[in-house]
Design an enzyme around this catalytic site. Structure first.
Site, PDB file in Angstrom:
ATOM      1  N   GLU A 146      -4.829   2.422  -4.057  1.00 52.60           N
ATOM      2  CA  GLU A 146      -3.356   2.373  -4.116  1.00 52.60           C
ATOM      3  C   GLU A 146      -2.859   1.140  -3.371  1.00 52.60           C
ATOM      4  O   GLU A 146      -1.833   1.165  -2.708  1.00 52.60           O
ATOM      5  CB  GLU A 146      -2.727   3.651  -3.559  1.00 52.60           C
ATOM      6  CG  GLU A 146      -3.583   4.425  -2.586  1.00 52.60           C
ATOM      7  CD  GLU A 146      -3.720   3.741  -1.235  1.00 52.60           C
ATOM      8  OE1 GLU A 146      -4.703   2.979  -1.081  1.00 52.60           O
ATOM      9  OE2 GLU A 146      -2.879   3.962  -0.347  1.00 52.60           O
ATOM     10  N   ASN A 174      -2.238  12.952  -4.190  1.00 53.66           N
ATOM     11  CA  ASN A 174      -3.438  13.425  -4.896  1.00 53.66           C
ATOM     12  C   ASN A 174      -3.755  14.874  -4.531  1.00 53.66           C
ATOM     13  O   ASN A 174      -4.012  15.704  -5.403  1.00 53.66           O
ATOM     14  CB  ASN A 174      -4.648  12.561  -4.522  1.00 53.66           C
ATOM     15  CG  ASN A 174      -4.835  11.394  -5.473  1.00 53.66           C
ATOM     16  OD1 ASN A 174      -4.399  11.440  -6.617  1.00 53.66           O
ATOM     17  ND2 ASN A 174      -5.490  10.352  -4.991  1.00 53.66           N
ATOM     18  N   ASP A 204      -2.512   9.359 -10.561  1.00 55.06           N
ATOM     19  CA  ASP A 204      -2.623   8.244 -11.514  1.00 55.06           C
ATOM     20  C   ASP A 204      -1.255   7.882 -12.091  1.00 55.06           C
ATOM     21  O   ASP A 204      -0.923   6.704 -12.254  1.00 55.06           O
ATOM     22  CB  ASP A 204      -3.575   8.609 -12.659  1.00 55.06           C
ATOM     23  CG  ASP A 204      -5.037   8.512 -12.240  1.00 55.06           C
ATOM     24  OD1 ASP A 204      -5.289   8.122 -11.082  1.00 55.06           O
ATOM     25  OD2 ASP A 204      -5.914   8.825 -13.065  1.00 55.06           O
ATOM     26  N   ASP A 254       0.861  -1.188   0.000  1.00 57.74           N
ATOM     27  CA  ASP A 254       0.000   0.000   0.000  1.00 57.74           C
ATOM     28  C   ASP A 254       0.900   1.242   0.000  1.00 57.74           C
ATOM     29  O   ASP A 254       1.791   1.376   0.845  1.00 57.74           O
ATOM     30  CB  ASP A 254      -0.903  -0.016   1.234  1.00 57.74           C
ATOM     31  CG  ASP A 254      -1.929   1.105   1.224  1.00 57.74           C
ATOM     32  OD1 ASP A 254      -3.140   0.804   1.100  1.00 57.74           O
ATOM     33  OD2 ASP A 254      -1.512   2.281   1.331  1.00 57.74           O
ATOM     34  N   ILE A 255       0.681   2.110  -0.984  1.00 55.58           N
ATOM     35  CA  ILE A 255       1.507   3.321  -1.088  1.00 55.58           C
ATOM     36  C   ILE A 255       1.238   4.209   0.128  1.00 55.58           C
ATOM     37  O   ILE A 255       0.078   4.379   0.532  1.00 55.58           O
ATOM     38  CB  ILE A 255       1.221   4.066  -2.406  1.00 55.58           C
ATOM     39  CG1 ILE A 255       1.503   3.141  -3.592  1.00 55.58           C
ATOM     40  CG2 ILE A 255       2.071   5.337  -2.497  1.00 55.58           C
ATOM     41  CD1 ILE A 255       1.169   3.733  -4.944  1.00 55.58           C
TER      42      ILE A 255
HETATM   43  P1  GH3 Z   1      -1.632   5.338   4.205  1.00 55.31           P
HETATM   44  O1  GH3 Z   1      -0.191   5.683   4.281  1.00 55.31           O
HETATM   45  O2  GH3 Z   1      -2.195   5.044   5.559  1.00 55.31           O
HETATM   46  O3  GH3 Z   1      -1.888   4.250   3.257  1.00 55.31           O
HETATM   47  O4  GH3 Z   1      -2.384   6.652   3.683  1.00 55.31           O
HETATM   48  P2  GH3 Z   1      -3.005   6.899   2.265  1.00 55.31           P
HETATM   49  O5  GH3 Z   1      -3.239   8.359   2.087  1.00 55.31           O
HETATM   50  O6  GH3 Z   1      -2.209   6.243   1.212  1.00 55.31           O
HETATM   51  O7  GH3 Z   1      -4.349   6.060   2.366  1.00 55.31           O
HETATM   52  P3  GH3 Z   1      -5.838   6.395   2.117  1.00 55.31           P
HETATM   53  O8  GH3 Z   1      -6.488   5.056   1.988  1.00 55.31           O
HETATM   54  O9  GH3 Z   1      -6.354   7.335   3.135  1.00 55.31           O
HETATM   55  O10 GH3 Z   1      -5.900   7.133   0.722  1.00 55.31           O
HETATM   56  C1  GH3 Z   1      -5.934   6.467  -0.480  1.00 55.31           C
HETATM   57  C2  GH3 Z   1      -6.259   7.465  -1.546  1.00 55.31           C
HETATM   58  O11 GH3 Z   1      -6.169   6.878  -2.828  1.00 55.31           O
HETATM   59  C3  GH3 Z   1      -7.652   7.998  -1.439  1.00 55.31           C
HETATM   60  C4  GH3 Z   1      -8.227   7.883  -2.853  1.00 55.31           C
HETATM   61  O12 GH3 Z   1      -8.836   9.061  -3.278  1.00 55.31           O
HETATM   62  C5  GH3 Z   1      -7.026   7.605  -3.683  1.00 55.31           C
HETATM   63  N1  GH3 Z   1      -7.308   6.816  -4.881  1.00 55.31           N
HETATM   64  C6  GH3 Z   1      -7.967   5.645  -4.968  1.00 55.31           C
HETATM   65  N2  GH3 Z   1      -7.999   5.215  -6.252  1.00 55.31           N
HETATM   66  C7  GH3 Z   1      -7.337   6.142  -6.993  1.00 55.31           C
HETATM   67  C8  GH3 Z   1      -7.038   6.256  -8.403  1.00 55.31           C
HETATM   68  O13 GH3 Z   1      -7.376   5.399  -9.235  1.00 55.31           O
HETATM   69  N3  GH3 Z   1      -6.331   7.343  -8.817  1.00 55.31           N
HETATM   70  C9  GH3 Z   1      -5.923   8.297  -7.927  1.00 55.31           C
HETATM   71  N4  GH3 Z   1      -5.232   9.334  -8.394  1.00 55.31           N
HETATM   72  N5  GH3 Z   1      -6.213   8.220  -6.608  1.00 55.31           N
HETATM   73  C10 GH3 Z   1      -6.905   7.154  -6.139  1.00 55.31           C
HETATM   74 MG    MG Z   2      -1.997   4.142   1.243  1.00 55.35          MG
HETATM   75 MG    MG Z   3      -4.968   2.183   1.073  1.00 56.18          MG
END
Ligand code: GH3
Ligand code: MG
Ligand code: MG
Ligand code: MG
Length: 320
Positions: free
Chosen positions: A241, A206, A215, A198-199
């Site tokens: 992610e 974003n 993306d 997980d990123i």
């Molecule tokens: P953590 O270190 O705890 O993983 O924090 P995080 O910010 O990576 O985790 P969180 O799950 O809060 O955020 C994930 C974000 O990924 C939120 C969502 O809007 C974004 N996201 C999900 N799918 C996509 C996508 O296809 N493209 C983009 N650009 N963003 C996406």
């Molecule tokens: Mg994440």
């Molecule tokens: Mg996540």
């Protein structure tokens, strides 16, 4: 920021594959007969003809690269039309290649025998040019319909199993591939491990650089993983992610080494949008080796717990 390339990727090669010229193979132990038929069939648009007087040689050619139509002599020394048709059908693994059986044989039952052996159509010698042309055209059109349908089916399969943003396996396809590997662990006692990735703070990327940059980061992440993995490994995007890798023939120790290399190398990667500074990312990875009697769900749960612990411990790290 480079514009996101339209998603033509995996299906483009399939749907663009050319269906012309159509290849017609003519087999007859009497070469003049074959050449006469070739002259007629060659009149059809977009057709290329290959003539063989040696049946085994023709069969090898047809099995190596299935043609679009075979005109097959019935009576030949060594390998007759029936044996040829049967051998070709058995060697094609279900692929449809029309065969027109050509014969002077008027014995009743010959037609039925030829059809049972895999012939699609039948032409009596001495044949009439118009009839040969019409039958060849019909069979080529049948073959073309078959190929078009097969291309569409293959393209649909790719679309159904691919994540459109990154081109790697989608969640469903990953689960299917990973389930098969976990079954192998149970049945053959071979090791397999799972990475859950997980990123870190992806939301900040974003929020700071925009969704398009986010993306681009996801695509770069997937490309980076692909580069580090073997063809036999399964890489999937589970959502957002979050990504997973199933590593066949890999125990926990091996998986940890790979995960650590992935993590460290990824931290050095920069995504460079046209209109902004380079973006860095880190990833947290949870590792689990499949147990001897475990289901995929069980392994996923344990890898997920390890990932959660890695996040809690400060991110940018690998935990078992
Ligand atoms: P953590 O270190 O705890 O993983 O924090 P995080 O910010 O990576 O985790 P969180 O799950 O809060 O955020 C994930 C974000 O990924 C939120 C969502 O809007 C974004 N996201 C999900 N799918 C996509 C996508 O296809 N493209 C983009 N650009 N963003 C996406
Ligand atoms: Mg994440
Ligand atoms: Mg996540
Ligand atoms: Mg003959």
């Amino acid at each position: 920021m480079t514009a996101q390339a339209p998603f033509t990727g995996p299906t483009a090669g399939i749907l663009d594959a050319p269906l012309v010229p159509a290849k017609v193979v003519i087999v007859d132990d009497m070469l003049p007969n074959a050449l006469l038929a070739a002259a007629v069939v060659e009149r059809l648009d977009g057709v290329e003809v290959e003539v063989f007087e040696d049946a085994p040689e023709a069969l090898a050619r047809c099995r190596a690269a299935p043609p679009d139509l075979v005109l097959l002599d019935y009576v030949m020394p060594g390998l007759d039309g029936i044996a040829f048709a049967r051998a070709l059908r058995d060697g094609l693994d279900g692929e449809f290649v029309p065969i027109i059986m050509v014969t002077g044989e008027s014995r009743s039952g010959t037609l039925a025998e030829a059809m049972a052996a895999g012939a699609t159509d039948f032409l009596r010698k001495p044949w009439d040019e118009t009839e040969l042309e019409a039958r060849a055209r019909n069979m080529l059109s049948l073959r073309r319909s078959y190929l078009e349908l097969r291309q569409k089916t293959q393209a649909l399969h790719v679309l159904a199993t691919t994540d459109p943003l990154t081109g790697i396996l989608n969640r469903r396809a990953f689960s299917e591939a990973a389930t098969a590997e976990v079954d192998r662990v149970r049945r053959y006692g071979r090791p397999a491990s799972l990475l859950m990735m997980d990123i870190d703070f992806f939301k900040r990327i974003n929020d700071g650089w925009g969704h398009a940059a986010g993306d681009a980061v996801l695509r770069t992440f997937a490309d980076h993983c692909r580069k580090h993995l073997r063809d036999t490994d399964h890489l999937g995007r589970l959502g957002g992610e979050e990504f997973a890798v199933l590593l066949p023939e890999t125990d926990a120790a091996g998986a940890l080494v790979l995960a650590e290399r992935l993590r460290a190398d990824l931290a050095a990667v920069r995504v460079t949008p046209d209109d902004g500074p380079p973006i860095a990312m880190t990833v947290s990875i949870g590792v689990a080796e499949a147990g001897a009697a475990e289901t995929l769900d069980g392994v996923l749960r344990r890898a997920d717990a390890a990932l959660y612990a890695a996040k809690q411990a400060g991110r940018d790290r690998v935990l078992l």
